[in-house]
Write a protein that holds these residues in place. Structure first.
Motif, PDB file in Angstrom:
ATOM      1  N   LEU A 376       0.819  -1.213   0.000  1.00  0.00           N
ATOM      2  CA  LEU A 376       0.000   0.000   0.000  1.00  0.00           C
ATOM      3  C   LEU A 376       0.855   1.265   0.000  1.00  0.00           C
ATOM      4  CD1 LEU A 376      -2.825  -1.023   2.497  1.00  0.00           C
ATOM      5  CD2 LEU A 376      -3.156  -0.350   0.114  1.00  0.00           C
ATOM      6  N   CYS A 377       1.901   1.287   0.815  1.00  0.00           N
ATOM      7  CA  CYS A 377       2.717   2.504   0.908  1.00  0.00           C
ATOM      8  C   CYS A 377       3.341   2.849  -0.437  1.00  0.00           C
ATOM      9  CB  CYS A 377       3.788   2.362   1.989  1.00  0.00           C
ATOM     10  SG  CYS A 377       5.251   1.404   1.512  1.00  0.00           S
ATOM     11  N   ALA A 378       3.637   1.817  -1.240  1.00  0.00           N
ATOM     12  CA  ALA A 378       4.289   2.062  -2.518  1.00  0.00           C
ATOM     13  C   ALA A 378       3.432   2.918  -3.441  1.00  0.00           C
ATOM     14  CB  ALA A 378       4.619   0.733  -3.192  1.00  0.00           C
ATOM     15  N   PHE A 379       2.106   2.741  -3.408  1.00  0.00           N
ATOM     16  CA  PHE A 379       1.242   3.536  -4.278  1.00  0.00           C
ATOM     17  C   PHE A 379       1.358   5.025  -3.959  1.00  0.00           C
ATOM     18  CE2 PHE A 379      -1.211  -0.572  -4.235  1.00  0.00           C
ATOM     19  CZ  PHE A 379      -0.908  -0.908  -5.539  1.00  0.00           C
ATOM     20  N   GLY A 380       1.441   5.342  -2.670  1.00  0.00           N
ATOM     21  CA  GLY A 380       1.589   6.739  -2.282  1.00  0.00           C
ATOM     22  C   GLY A 380       2.904   7.325  -2.751  1.00  0.00           C
ATOM     23  N   PHE A 381       3.988   6.574  -2.569  1.00  0.00           N
ATOM     24  CA  PHE A 381       5.298   7.077  -2.982  1.00  0.00           C
ATOM     25  C   PHE A 381       5.384   7.223  -4.497  1.00  0.00           C
ATOM     26  CE2 PHE A 381       6.833   5.265   1.167  1.00  0.00           C
ATOM     27  CZ  PHE A 381       7.230   6.474   1.703  1.00  0.00           C
ATOM     28  N   MET A 417       8.769   5.434 -13.162  1.00  0.00           N
ATOM     29  CA  MET A 417       7.868   5.061 -12.078  1.00  0.00           C
ATOM     30  C   MET A 417       6.680   4.228 -12.557  1.00  0.00           C
ATOM     31  SD  MET A 417       9.119   6.031  -9.219  1.00  0.00           S
ATOM     32  CE  MET A 417      10.727   5.602  -9.940  1.00  0.00           C
ATOM     33  N   ILE A 418       6.455   4.192 -13.873  1.00  0.00           N
ATOM     34  CA  ILE A 418       5.379   3.363 -14.409  1.00  0.00           C
ATOM     35  C   ILE A 418       5.697   1.881 -14.220  1.00  0.00           C
ATOM     36  CG2 ILE A 418       4.155   2.719 -16.532  1.00  0.00           C
ATOM     37  CD1 ILE A 418       4.548   5.560 -17.503  1.00  0.00           C
ATOM     38  N   ILE A 419       6.992   1.537 -14.236  1.00  0.00           N
ATOM     39  CA  ILE A 419       7.393   0.128 -14.134  1.00  0.00           C
ATOM     40  C   ILE A 419       6.923  -0.493 -12.822  1.00  0.00           C
ATOM     41  CG2 ILE A 419       9.357  -1.458 -14.057  1.00  0.00           C
ATOM     42  CD1 ILE A 419      10.834   0.489 -15.915  1.00  0.00           C
ATOM     43  N   PRO A 420       7.291   0.064 -11.665  1.00  0.00           N
ATOM     44  CA  PRO A 420       6.818  -0.553 -10.422  1.00  0.00           C
ATOM     45  C   PRO A 420       5.314  -0.468 -10.249  1.00  0.00           C
ATOM     46  CG  PRO A 420       7.941   1.515  -9.962  1.00  0.00           C
ATOM     47  CD  PRO A 420       8.208   1.176 -11.392  1.00  0.00           C
ATOM     48  N   PHE A 421       4.690   0.575 -10.806  1.00  0.00           N
ATOM     49  CA  PHE A 421       3.235   0.677 -10.696  1.00  0.00           C
ATOM     50  C   PHE A 421       2.572  -0.481 -11.443  1.00  0.00           C
ATOM     51  CE2 PHE A 421      -0.968   2.151 -11.945  1.00  0.00           C
ATOM     52  CZ  PHE A 421      -1.458   2.604 -10.726  1.00  0.00           C
ATOM     53  N   LEU A 422       3.054  -0.761 -12.655  1.00  0.00           N
ATOM     54  CA  LEU A 422       2.514  -1.890 -13.409  1.00  0.00           C
ATOM     55  C   LEU A 422       2.804  -3.209 -12.710  1.00  0.00           C
ATOM     56  CD1 LEU A 422       3.369  -0.889 -17.100  1.00  0.00           C
ATOM     57  CD2 LEU A 422       1.164  -0.770 -15.939  1.00  0.00           C
ATOM     58  N   GLY A 423       3.976  -3.270 -12.059  1.00  0.00           N
ATOM     59  CA  GLY A 423       4.311  -4.485 -11.325  1.00  0.00           C
ATOM     60  C   GLY A 423       3.359  -4.743 -10.175  1.00  0.00           C
ATOM     61  N   ALA A 424       2.861  -3.667  -9.556  1.00  0.00           N
ATOM     62  CA  ALA A 424       1.956  -3.808  -8.411  1.00  0.00           C
ATOM     63  C   ALA A 424       0.514  -4.032  -8.841  1.00  0.00           C
ATOM     64  CB  ALA A 424       2.035  -2.567  -7.533  1.00  0.00           C
TER      65      ALA A 424
END
Length: 482
Positions: A376-381, A417-424
């Motif tokens: 969850l915290c990752a989405f905010g960052f 930053m799109i890379i980790p977002f897609l990963g999540a």
């Protein structure tokens, strides 16, 4: 006090908020960012998950992730070299994209820091229960949650310098223990160069990039020293250095430990991808179980240090938002003696305890809750990193100093930053970024709901105030230099 507009939000020279000014050395400022990253916990708790995706390319996933976050830090430092405040990236986004985007960015950043503190608090409780169990004790979880959170809040309220020194000592001890084991592992293998890792044997581009998504999560919070802008000595030099160096230092630790831990698992019947405590396992295999105990204690201290650092950073953003008129004014109070934002700290500490403890009352274990909160915290960052990367060239354009290099750096960082977002979140039908299974597939909607509440709150704020947002937003930060 002048009020910023959407076109000219900037810092106010000589403004003061009452916090203890210029009391933190560079090392203490650096300790804030490193403690939120908590580099000692990644080899112990996250490495196996990254290895499951990246295999022998795990070190490359860490390297790519580090490079991407250095790009983000360059954009952050376009602001950090020019202004300093307690508002962290929230204040920077205001200067580039205006108060509306800034408030929403601050709202997302609060989400990131709050859930980081909750995640590490759950990790602390789970690890401490294991230690207590090894000596025949079984204190109730609620007591550990309560005492730990109260202690972190008390230290944060008492003195920011004490907080920084505590974080420096705890995280330093944890990192030293982890690195000591890393050297022992490498020495046991004759300081060998692992050709399988160096040639990326069996690793796939898709697996490496999927691992990058988890790597970026591991670095989350590297920018938290920007929240100490009013309390750092020479902030326009100390904070930019700490932002970049926290990424590089942590990245070097991650790459080294990934290399030696994967090497250490060669020939063992155990699977690193499925190991919950790889460092403890390797210490026992190598006959240095005592070092494994020290590492466990170090990890415990690191979890506490990260919880403390998260409370410090979150409280200062809440404090800055209150002083700027976009949060309840009482949260902008400063303790007369300690000169800390004590009401904001108390509010954040209480929220951390309540939300972190709540899942355990519904059958969710502490380790499981730690994973959910960490995701969850990752989405905010990630949301905040995209905004600040877009804000940097916008800010330079307002100053008449925009360059092609700044545009490219901003676009690269935001795109990365799109890379980790897609990963999540995942993409339906994608083998590279498959959608996560339940309940992880609903976590992004928790963040969406949270941001919706923030947007509605902001809309109501604009409607309730007689003046538009660009006039009610009162910048209250310390400015020096250019």
């Amino acid at each position: 006090m002048t009020l910023p507009t959407e076109q000219s939000a900037h810092v106010i020279p000589g403004a003061t908020s009452g916090l203890k000014a210029q009391c933190l050395s560079y090392i203490e400022v650096l300790a804030q960012s490193v403690s939120v990253i908590a580099p000692s916990t990644v080899p112990a708790a996250v490495l196996g998950l990254i290895y499951a995706s990246s295999g022998n390319g795990t070190w490359l996933s860490f390297l790519i992730g580090m490079i991407g976050l250095v790009l983000v830090s360059v954009n952050i430092n376009l602001f950090a070299r020019r202004s300093a405040s307690a508002g962290s990236l929230y204040s920077y986004i205001v200067q580039g994209l205006g108060p509306t985007a800034g408030v929403l960015g601050g709202w997302a950043l609060l989400f990131g820091y709050l859930f980081t503190g909750m995640s590490t608090l759950c990790g602390f409780v789970a690890t401490s229960k294991g230690l207590f169990g090894s000596v025949g004790l079984a204190p109730p979880s609620w007591l550990i949650f309560l005492v730990t959170t109260a202690l972190a809040g008390a230290v944060a309220c008492r003195d920011v310098k004490m907080s920084a020194k505590s974080m420096l000592a705890f995280e330093g001890a944890a990192v030293a223990a982890v690195l000591a084991l890393g050297i022992v592992i490498w020495r046991a293998h004759g300081f060998a160069l692992d050709s399988d890792q160096l040639t990326l044997q069996g690793a796939s581009p898709g697996g490496v990039m999927a691992g990058v998504a988890l790597v970026v999560f591991a670095f989350s919070g590297f920018e938290s020293s920007t929240a100490l802008g009013e309390e750092a000595r020479d902030p326009l030099r100390a904070i930019p250095r700490s932002v970049v160096q926290s990424v590089i230092i942590s990245g070097a630790i991650f790459i080294f430990m990934a290399y030696v831990v994967i090497l250490g698992f060669r020939g063992l019947p155990d699977d690193l991808a499925k190991s919950e405590a790889p460092l403890l396992l390797l210490s026992n295999v190598l006959g240095v179980g005592w070092l494994g105990v020290f590492i466990t204690i170090g990890i415990l201290l690191s979890f506490f240090s990260c919880t403390l650092a998260s409370i410090n950073a979150t409280a200062r953003i809440v404090f800055a938002m209150a002083r700027n008129g976009v949060a309840p004014r009482w949260l902008g109070a400063v303790h007369k003696t300690n000169r800390t934002p004590w009401l904001a700290i108390g509010f954040v500490t209480l929220a951390t305890f309540v939300v972190a403890f709540a899942p355990t009352q519904f059958g969710v274990g502490e380790f499981e809750a730690q994973g959910y909160f960490g995701t969850l915290c990752a989405f905010g960052f990630l949301s905040t990193y995209v905004l600040v990367s877009l804000a940097a060239p916008a800010y330079l354009r307002k100053q008449g100093k925009l360059t092609r290099r700044a545009i490219v750096l901003g676009e690269l960082a935001a795109g990365f930053m799109i890379i980790p977002f897609l990963g999540a979140v995942g993409l339906p039908g994608s083998e590279l970024f498959p959608p996560p299974a339940f309940p992880n597939n609903i976590l992004v909607w928790v963040f969406v709901a949270y941001m919706t509440v923030g947007a509605v709150w902001l809309f109501r704020l604009r409607r309730l105030k007689a003046a538009p947002l660009d006039q009610i937003f009162e910048e209250n930060s310390v400015s020096q230099g250019k």
